[in-house]
Design an enzyme around this catalytic site. Sequence first.
Site, PDB file in Angstrom:
ATOM      1  N   ASN A  46      71.938  57.825  66.253  1.00  0.00           N
ATOM      2  CA  ASN A  46      71.820  57.020  67.314  1.00  0.00           C
ATOM      3  C   ASN A  46      71.171  55.941  67.593  1.00  0.00           C
ATOM      4  O   ASN A  46      69.826  55.998  67.014  1.00  0.00           O
ATOM      5  CB  ASN A  46      72.192  57.780  68.658  1.00  0.00           C
ATOM      6  CG  ASN A  46      71.015  58.639  68.881  1.00  0.00           C
ATOM      7  OD1 ASN A  46      70.461  59.343  67.903  1.00  0.00           O
ATOM      8  ND2 ASN A  46      70.500  58.651  70.227  1.00  0.00           N
ATOM      9  N   VAL A  47      71.465  54.959  67.961  1.00  0.00           N
ATOM     10  CA  VAL A  47      70.482  53.608  68.067  1.00  0.00           C
ATOM     11  C   VAL A  47      70.700  53.129  69.734  1.00  0.00           C
ATOM     12  O   VAL A  47      71.685  52.529  69.621  1.00  0.00           O
ATOM     13  CB  VAL A  47      70.954  52.542  67.161  1.00  0.00           C
ATOM     14  CG1 VAL A  47      69.867  51.257  67.380  1.00  0.00           C
ATOM     15  CG2 VAL A  47      70.712  52.906  65.679  1.00  0.00           C
ATOM     16  N   GLU A  48      69.835  53.379  70.575  1.00  0.00           N
ATOM     17  CA  GLU A  48      69.736  52.869  71.763  1.00  0.00           C
ATOM     18  C   GLU A  48      69.411  51.735  71.910  1.00  0.00           C
ATOM     19  O   GLU A  48      68.824  51.067  71.117  1.00  0.00           O
ATOM     20  CB  GLU A  48      69.106  54.072  72.586  1.00  0.00           C
ATOM     21  CG  GLU A  48      69.519  55.350  72.644  1.00  0.00           C
ATOM     22  CD  GLU A  48      68.814  56.210  73.699  1.00  0.00           C
ATOM     23  OE1 GLU A  48      69.100  57.497  73.810  1.00  0.00           O
ATOM     24  OE2 GLU A  48      67.539  55.884  74.085  1.00  0.00           O
ATOM     25  N   ALA A  51      70.098  47.696  77.395  1.00  0.00           N
ATOM     26  CA  ALA A  51      71.356  47.310  77.901  1.00  0.00           C
ATOM     27  C   ALA A  51      72.292  48.512  77.223  1.00  0.00           C
ATOM     28  O   ALA A  51      72.973  48.500  76.422  1.00  0.00           O
ATOM     29  CB  ALA A  51      71.948  46.023  77.672  1.00  0.00           C
ATOM     30  N   TYR A  52      72.246  49.653  78.196  1.00  0.00           N
ATOM     31  CA  TYR A  52      72.836  51.020  77.653  1.00  0.00           C
ATOM     32  C   TYR A  52      74.277  50.803  77.058  1.00  0.00           C
ATOM     33  O   TYR A  52      74.405  51.554  75.671  1.00  0.00           O
ATOM     34  CB  TYR A  52      72.838  51.948  78.760  1.00  0.00           C
ATOM     35  CG  TYR A  52      71.725  52.672  78.908  1.00  0.00           C
ATOM     36  CD1 TYR A  52      71.187  53.508  77.987  1.00  0.00           C
ATOM     37  CD2 TYR A  52      70.704  52.735  80.156  1.00  0.00           C
ATOM     38  CE1 TYR A  52      69.944  54.352  78.058  1.00  0.00           C
ATOM     39  CE2 TYR A  52      69.537  53.400  80.337  1.00  0.00           C
ATOM     40  CZ  TYR A  52      69.332  54.105  79.321  1.00  0.00           C
ATOM     41  OH  TYR A  52      68.074  54.794  79.444  1.00  0.00           O
ATOM     42  N   CYS A  57      76.464  55.060  68.596  1.00  0.00           N
ATOM     43  CA  CYS A  57      76.647  56.754  68.498  1.00  0.00           C
ATOM     44  C   CYS A  57      76.316  56.844  67.021  1.00  0.00           C
ATOM     45  O   CYS A  57      76.500  56.093  66.003  1.00  0.00           O
ATOM     46  CB  CYS A  57      77.886  57.265  68.778  1.00  0.00           C
ATOM     47  SG  CYS A  57      78.018  57.218  70.519  1.00  0.00           S
ATOM     48  N   GLU A  59      77.739  58.838  65.017  1.00  0.00           N
ATOM     49  CA  GLU A  59      79.044  58.905  64.406  1.00  0.00           C
ATOM     50  C   GLU A  59      79.593  57.666  63.884  1.00  0.00           C
ATOM     51  O   GLU A  59      79.868  57.192  62.760  1.00  0.00           O
ATOM     52  CB  GLU A  59      80.137  59.762  65.149  1.00  0.00           C
ATOM     53  CG  GLU A  59      80.142  61.037  65.556  1.00  0.00           C
ATOM     54  CD  GLU A  59      79.195  60.836  67.062  1.00  0.00           C
ATOM     55  OE1 GLU A  59      79.370  61.953  67.558  1.00  0.00           O
ATOM     56  OE2 GLU A  59      78.408  60.176  67.271  1.00  0.00           O
ATOM     57  N   CYS A  90      81.708  61.810  71.457  1.00  0.00           N
ATOM     58  CA  CYS A  90      82.261  61.518  72.612  1.00  0.00           C
ATOM     59  C   CYS A  90      83.503  61.074  72.498  1.00  0.00           C
ATOM     60  O   CYS A  90      84.141  60.798  71.398  1.00  0.00           O
ATOM     61  CB  CYS A  90      81.202  60.114  73.100  1.00  0.00           C
ATOM     62  SG  CYS A  90      81.507  58.866  72.171  1.00  0.00           S
ATOM     63  N   CYS A  93      84.212  57.984  70.061  1.00  0.00           N
ATOM     64  CA  CYS A  93      83.521  58.445  68.576  1.00  0.00           C
ATOM     65  C   CYS A  93      84.894  59.247  68.051  1.00  0.00           C
ATOM     66  O   CYS A  93      85.151  58.994  66.876  1.00  0.00           O
ATOM     67  CB  CYS A  93      82.575  59.329  68.333  1.00  0.00           C
ATOM     68  SG  CYS A  93      81.064  58.033  68.640  1.00  0.00           S
TER      69      CYS A  93
END
Length: 138
Positions: A46-48, A51-52, A57, A59, A90, A93
Amino acid sequence: MTDAPTVAALFDAAVAARAAAYAPYSQFRVGAALATPEGAIHAGCNVENAAYPVGTCAEAGAIAAMVAAGGRRIAAILVLGDGPALCAPCGACRQRLREFAADEAHVLVAGPEGVRARFTLGELLPSSFGPANLEAQP
């Protein structure tokens, strides 16, 4: 495609990917690794983003790595996260997986100690909309 050596390889790849995750906001690092029918393994994390909604994700990263390497089919995927709850894919995904995987594809959900649950994609995304829905109808 979920024999012991494949599961071990998926787990190891997901652990390595998880270690590289960029999660400065949630501190919830996720790694994913998938296997193609030919046995190739591709991983992602995952790469946050501040800006959410712009984050990625694990996957999705694994799928992108597979596609970049020329792969087009997923036989199995392992998703690894922390905490006591299952870190299952999620909804978005699940649909991403459906683009490249059949209902029978294996989805393994793991924690640091190993595999916690096993599903098929069909169990996680029943009656799904996929590429076959867009094929020309007679």
